[in-house]
Design an enzyme around this catalytic site. Structure first.
Site, mmCIF file in Angstrom:
data_model
loop_
_atom_site.group_PDB
_atom_site.id
_atom_site.type_symbol
_atom_site.label_atom_id
_atom_site.label_comp_id
_atom_site.label_asym_id
_atom_site.label_seq_id
_atom_site.Cartn_x
_atom_site.Cartn_y
_atom_site.Cartn_z
ATOM 1 N N ASP A 280 0.889 -1.207 -0.009
ATOM 2 C CA ASP A 280 0.019 0.083 -0.070
ATOM 3 C C ASP A 280 0.774 1.400 -0.046
ATOM 4 O O ASP A 280 1.174 1.702 1.052
ATOM 5 C CB ASP A 280 -0.980 0.068 1.152
ATOM 6 C CG ASP A 280 -1.829 1.122 1.235
ATOM 7 O OD1 ASP A 280 -1.753 1.703 0.401
ATOM 8 O OD2 ASP A 280 -2.624 1.547 2.303
ATOM 9 N N GLU A 312 -2.773 10.772 -0.383
ATOM 10 C CA GLU A 312 -3.670 9.851 -0.169
ATOM 11 C C GLU A 312 -4.157 9.460 1.305
ATOM 12 O O GLU A 312 -5.372 9.196 1.467
ATOM 13 C CB GLU A 312 -3.585 8.590 -1.382
ATOM 14 C CG GLU A 312 -5.028 7.676 -1.581
ATOM 15 C CD GLU A 312 -5.265 6.660 -0.484
ATOM 16 O OE1 GLU A 312 -6.451 6.219 -0.754
ATOM 17 O OE2 GLU A 312 -4.466 6.296 0.319
ATOM 18 N N GLU A 313 -3.059 8.833 1.777
ATOM 19 C CA GLU A 313 -3.260 8.295 3.112
ATOM 20 C C GLU A 313 -3.923 9.481 4.056
ATOM 21 O O GLU A 313 -4.496 9.095 5.259
ATOM 22 C CB GLU A 313 -2.006 7.889 3.564
ATOM 23 C CG GLU A 313 -1.671 6.550 2.820
ATOM 24 C CD GLU A 313 -2.707 5.424 2.918
ATOM 25 O OE1 GLU A 313 -3.581 5.397 3.516
ATOM 26 O OE2 GLU A 313 -2.115 4.307 2.231
ATOM 27 N N ASP A 341 -4.635 0.817 -6.332
ATOM 28 C CA ASP A 341 -4.262 1.037 -4.800
ATOM 29 C C ASP A 341 -4.118 -0.428 -4.416
ATOM 30 O O ASP A 341 -5.386 -1.036 -3.851
ATOM 31 C CB ASP A 341 -5.458 1.878 -4.350
ATOM 32 C CG ASP A 341 -4.909 2.268 -2.887
ATOM 33 O OD1 ASP A 341 -4.112 1.776 -2.274
ATOM 34 O OD2 ASP A 341 -5.776 3.040 -2.245
HETATM 35 ZN ZN LIG Z 1 -3.723 2.815 -0.412
#
Ligand SMILES: [Zn+2]
Length: 499
Positions: A280, A312-313, A341
């Site tokens: 990830d 994104e996180e 993703d």
């Molecule tokens: Zn991710």
């Protein structure tokens, strides 16, 4: 040296599955090799190891990741650019907040008792008439009866410059405040819904730091009192400090292809702070990167824009700010978005985003065209004799801001913290009763945390889908509705998707 393969573009019929796109899909998947994808993963692991163990937004590890993909893409002949992404790094309340009725009756409410400042609230000093938004009063018998402020339509009669009074209920606070801001509110006063156990004010972080106006949360008694007396003028004051950091998205575009037809292929480049983020999402990044590096040999018919998203996180910040920053014309030119993703989970499943909502769980279908994208991935697995299943289009990755504004999307996912069921283990193999990715968002998401078979297969799927749409958009219906209309279409956002 880059070899250029010339293809008989003229023979391709426009209205049906194009033999050219099929031929390129086969050639490109052959060029995208698992061993080369794994080399990128090793590089991301090396970057994390050399920079404090992670590649999170704002960190040296992230900046090195940006340099790595940028230099590879530039050397491959792409036009590489970056766009800025802002993210919050801290928030503080510098003085006690104020909430008081100015007229008809002067009355001051007690901070910390009657109301609190919502974490991430902006600063402001506002005196204006309060306007109640679609409240359920007296409150409904069950929690989450009120849909106050969840739809843009709730603000149809709202006077810009007023203070929006919004009851707790079904949807996330952020969704309510977004609608209030769009309607021109000068401040937002939330209040608890009113059922037993849901009467006090309490602290929470709304997760959005850019409202620029006061956001406070009052207990039910205060909200009920204000809602009962229309025309009340309120004074709301908050004194806060928001610290903002900056990071980047990386965008690399093919030099050939029709610029009015853009295919965006993306993956998030940042990890969480806890680890190197190899599954990830170095996995998706590496699959997309290697596809881009190999696509350079092909004279694409449509422009392909590879996107490596930042932050994104932290709540899809890179992709969200990118989509928000598009002009109407730029938005219209984007025909679809493909998202990758987590594509190499150790206990993987081959999941495809459920673009047509055929699974009938969670979020509704994506914009028209999303069903066709799902079919494209299904055909890829079918051709290889591999099993696949749908996964809810929940909005929890970077396709979220695209589908929210009417751009069709699709993509792959091999599973995260969720537990593999016996049925899924029968379908995909692996271990039932264990997570798809036991190292999800933890320090053990390292180079050892990737299933190379899944990574290899799915990197080919990235290549196949990219090739398909680089040459053939006939399956994607034209988008006539203005983006703004598409965006205002009500879309249920599940509570867990709120950051
Ligand atoms: Zn991710």
């Amino acid at each position: 040296m880059a070899t250029v393969i010339t293809l008989p573009l003229a023979v391709a019929p426009a209205a049906q599955a194009s033999p050219v796109s099929d031929a390129v899909a086969v050639l490109l998947t052959k060029k995208v090799k698992g061993a080369n994808v794994t080399k990128h993963l090793r590089e991301f692991q090396r970057i994390a190891d050399a920079n404090g163990g992670n590649r999170a937004a704002g960190s040296a590890g992230y900046d090195k990741s940006v340099e790595y993909v940028s230099s590879k893409l530039r050397k491959a002949g792409y036009r590489v650019t970056t766009t800025d992404v802002e993210f919050p790094t801290g928030w503080a309340e510098l003085a006690p907040p104020v909430l008081e009725q100015v007229s008809p009756n002067a009355k001051t409410y007690a901070p910390g008792v009657d109301f609190l400042t919502v974490t991430s609230s902006g600063s402001g000093d506002v005196t204006a008439e309060v306007q109640v938004i679609d409240a359920v009063l007296p409150p409904g018998p069950n929690p989450n009866t009120s849909t106050a402020g969840c739809e843009a339509a709730d603000f149809a009669g709202f006077m810009p410059g007023r203070i929006a009074l919004i009851q707790r209920g079904t949807c996330p606070y952020q969704q309510k405040a977004d609608n209030a801001k769009a309607a021109g509110a000068a401040a937002v006063v939330f209040f608890n819904e009113g059922q037993p156990g849901r009467t006090d004010s309490y602290a929470f972080d709304i997760g959005e730091w850019r409202y620029g106006f006061p956001v406070v949360f009052a207990d039910f008694a205060v909200g009920n009192e204000l809602a009962a007396s229309p025309g009340t003028r309120l004074h709301v004051k908050t004194t806060t400090r928001v610290d903002v950091g900056r990071t980047k998205n990386v965008l690399a575009e093919t030099r050939t292809g029709d610029p009015d037809k853009v295919v965006v292929v993306g993956a998030h480049l940042d990890s969480v702070h806890e680890g190197a983020g190899i599954n990830d999402n170095a996995s998706g990044t590496a699959g997309v990167l290697e596809t881009a590096l190999q696509l350079r040999h092909f004279p694409v018919r449509h422009k392909v824009r590879f996107a490596f998203w930042g932050a994104e996180e932290l709540g899809l910040l890179g992709s969200t700010q990118y989509v928000q920053g598009l002009s109407r014309a730029e938005h219209d030119r984007i025909k679809l978005y493909l998202n990758f993703d987590m594509i190499g989970s150790p206990n993987f499943g081959y999941f495809i985003y459920d673009g047509d909502n055929s699974d009938a769980v969670g979020a509704p279908a994506g914009p028209p065209g999303s069903a066709q994208i799902e079919k494209t991935f299904e055909r890829f697995y079918q051709k290889r004799g591999l099993p696949f299943a749908g996964t809810d289009f929940s909005g929890r990755s970077d396709y979220g801001p695209f589908i929210e504004t009417g751009i069709p999307a699709g993509g792959l996912f091999t599973g995260g913290e969720g537990i593999k069921t016996p049925e899924q283990a029968a379908l995909f193999g692996g271990t039932a009763g264990a997570p798809f990715d036991p190292c999800y968002h933890t320090p053990c998401d390292s180079i050892a945390n990737v299933n190379t078979t899944a990574l290899d297969v799915n990197s080919d799927a990235v290549a196949a889908a990219t090739a398909t749409y680089a040459y053939d958009l006939s399956g994607i219906p034209p988008r006539n509705a203005p983006a703004a209309e598409a965006a205002s279409a009500p879309r249920a956002i599940p509570e867990h998707a709120a950051h």
